[in-house]
Design a protein around this motif. Structure first.
Motif, short mmCIF file in Angstrom:
data_model
loop_
_atom_site.label_atom_id
_atom_site.label_comp_id
_atom_site.label_asym_id
_atom_site.label_seq_id
_atom_site.Cartn_x
_atom_site.Cartn_y
_atom_site.Cartn_z
N CYS A 124 0.85 -1.18 0.00
CA CYS A 124 0.00 0.00 0.00
C CYS A 124 0.89 1.24 0.00
CB CYS A 124 -0.89 -0.01 1.24
SG CYS A 124 -2.07 1.35 1.31
N TYR A 125 0.47 2.25 -0.74
CA TYR A 125 1.25 3.48 -0.89
C TYR A 125 0.33 4.68 -0.82
CZ TYR A 125 3.63 7.24 -3.43
OH TYR A 125 4.16 8.45 -3.80
N ALA A 126 0.84 5.74 -0.22
CA ALA A 126 0.09 7.00 -0.16
C ALA A 126 1.04 8.16 -0.41
CB ALA A 126 -0.58 7.16 1.19
N ARG A 127 0.57 9.12 -1.15
CA ARG A 127 1.31 10.37 -1.34
C ARG A 127 0.40 11.52 -0.94
NH1 ARG A 127 1.68 10.83 -6.55
NH2 ARG A 127 0.34 12.63 -6.78
N SER A 128 0.82 12.23 0.10
CA SER A 128 0.00 13.31 0.62
C SER A 128 0.13 14.55 -0.25
CB SER A 128 0.42 13.66 2.05
OG SER A 128 -0.27 14.80 2.50
N SER A 129 -1.01 15.07 -0.70
CA SER A 129 -1.00 16.31 -1.47
C SER A 129 -0.81 17.52 -0.57
CB SER A 129 -2.31 16.44 -2.26
OG SER A 129 -3.41 16.45 -1.37
N LEU A 130 -0.93 17.29 0.74
CA LEU A 130 -0.77 18.39 1.68
C LEU A 130 0.69 18.58 2.07
CD1 LEU A 130 -2.45 20.42 3.34
CD2 LEU A 130 -2.45 18.74 5.20
N SER A 131 1.36 17.46 2.40
CA SER A 131 2.74 17.54 2.87
C SER A 131 3.76 17.15 1.81
CB SER A 131 2.93 16.64 4.09
OG SER A 131 2.79 15.27 3.72
N GLY A 132 3.31 16.42 0.79
CA GLY A 132 4.23 15.90 -0.20
C GLY A 132 4.94 14.64 0.24
N ASN A 133 4.63 14.16 1.43
CA ASN A 133 5.29 12.96 1.95
C ASN A 133 4.75 11.70 1.27
OD1 ASN A 133 6.81 14.45 3.74
ND2 ASN A 133 5.38 14.19 5.43
N ASN A 134 5.64 10.72 1.15
CA ASN A 134 5.27 9.40 0.64
C ASN A 134 5.26 8.40 1.80
OD1 ASN A 134 5.29 10.20 -2.14
ND2 ASN A 134 7.51 10.17 -2.04
N TYR A 135 4.31 7.50 1.76
CA TYR A 135 4.18 6.49 2.81
C TYR A 135 4.05 5.11 2.17
CZ TYR A 135 2.87 10.61 5.53
OH TYR A 135 2.85 11.86 6.11
N TRP A 136 4.68 4.12 2.80
CA TRP A 136 4.59 2.74 2.33
C TRP A 136 4.18 1.83 3.49
CZ3 TRP A 136 5.05 1.24 -2.64
CH2 TRP A 136 5.69 2.09 -3.53
N GLY A 137 3.36 0.84 3.17
CA GLY A 137 3.10 -0.22 4.12
C GLY A 137 4.21 -1.24 4.06
N LYS A 138 4.13 -2.24 4.94
CA LYS A 138 5.18 -3.28 4.99
C LYS A 138 4.95 -4.39 3.99
CE LYS A 138 6.44 -2.44 9.82
NZ LYS A 138 6.60 -3.03 11.17
N GLY A 139 3.77 -4.44 3.39
CA GLY A 139 3.50 -5.43 2.37
C GLY A 139 2.76 -6.65 2.86
N THR A 140 2.04 -7.27 1.95
CA THR A 140 1.33 -8.51 2.23
C THR A 140 1.51 -9.44 1.04
OG1 THR A 140 -0.79 -9.48 2.93
CG2 THR A 140 -0.90 -7.66 1.35
N LEU A 141 1.82 -10.69 1.31
CA LEU A 141 2.14 -11.65 0.25
C LEU A 141 0.88 -12.27 -0.33
CD1 LEU A 141 4.24 -13.32 -1.35
CD2 LEU A 141 4.23 -14.94 0.57
N VAL A 142 0.81 -12.26 -1.66
CA VAL A 142 -0.25 -12.96 -2.39
C VAL A 142 0.41 -14.04 -3.24
CG1 VAL A 142 -2.02 -12.77 -4.16
CG2 VAL A 142 -1.78 -10.98 -2.42
N THR A 143 -0.04 -15.27 -3.07
CA THR A 143 0.50 -16.40 -3.83
C THR A 143 -0.63 -17.04 -4.61
OG1 THR A 143 2.17 -16.81 -2.13
CG2 THR A 143 1.75 -18.57 -3.72
N VAL A 144 -0.48 -17.09 -5.92
CA VAL A 144 -1.48 -17.71 -6.79
C VAL A 144 -0.89 -19.01 -7.32
CG1 VAL A 144 -2.99 -17.46 -8.78
CG2 VAL A 144 -2.35 -15.44 -7.41
#
Length: 117
Positions: free
Chosen positions: A95-115
């Motif tokens: 998951c990723y977010a970019r704040s239009s207010l602060s300009g900061n970028n944020y990342w989650g730690k991730g979740t594995l999907v296996t097909v």
């Protein structure tokens, strides 16, 4: 706990469905473009889908018609609905977010999907 927390990953058979959820803090959710990226083994991280604050969406070509991204304002969450999944969808999803207010970028730690069958 981080500012972006993913859940919903796991194993699924080809053709199946899975829903990923990303919970964000209220400040981040309300001011940010939100997105899902993925990184398959041996490959670079790449954009899967993004959704703007007004709900405008964008998808990478390989998931168009199969994946759907949405915002759930009541829960400060972004969902990725995955259907008709394929083995090449196997990856860690971030998951990723970019704040239009602060300009900061944020990342989650991730979740594995296996097909896999």
């Amino acid at each position: 706990q981080g500012e972006l927390v993913e859940s919903g990953g796991g194993s699924v058979q080809p053709g199946g469905s899975l829903r990923l959820s990303c919970a964000a803090s209220g400040d981040i959710f309300s001011t940010s473009v939100m997105a899902w990226y993925r990184q398959a083994p041996g490959k670079e991280r790449s954009l899967v889908a993004m959704i703007s604050r007004d709900g405008t969406t964008h998808y990478t070509d390989s998931v168009k018609g199969r994946f759907s991204i949405s915002r759930v304002s009541a829960e400060n969450a972004v969902l990725l609905e995955m259907s008709n999944v394929r083995p090449d969808d196997t990856a860690v999803y971030y998951c990723y977010a970019r704040s239009s207010l602060s300009g900061n970028n944020y990342w989650g730690k991730g979740t594995l999907v296996t097909v896999s069958s």
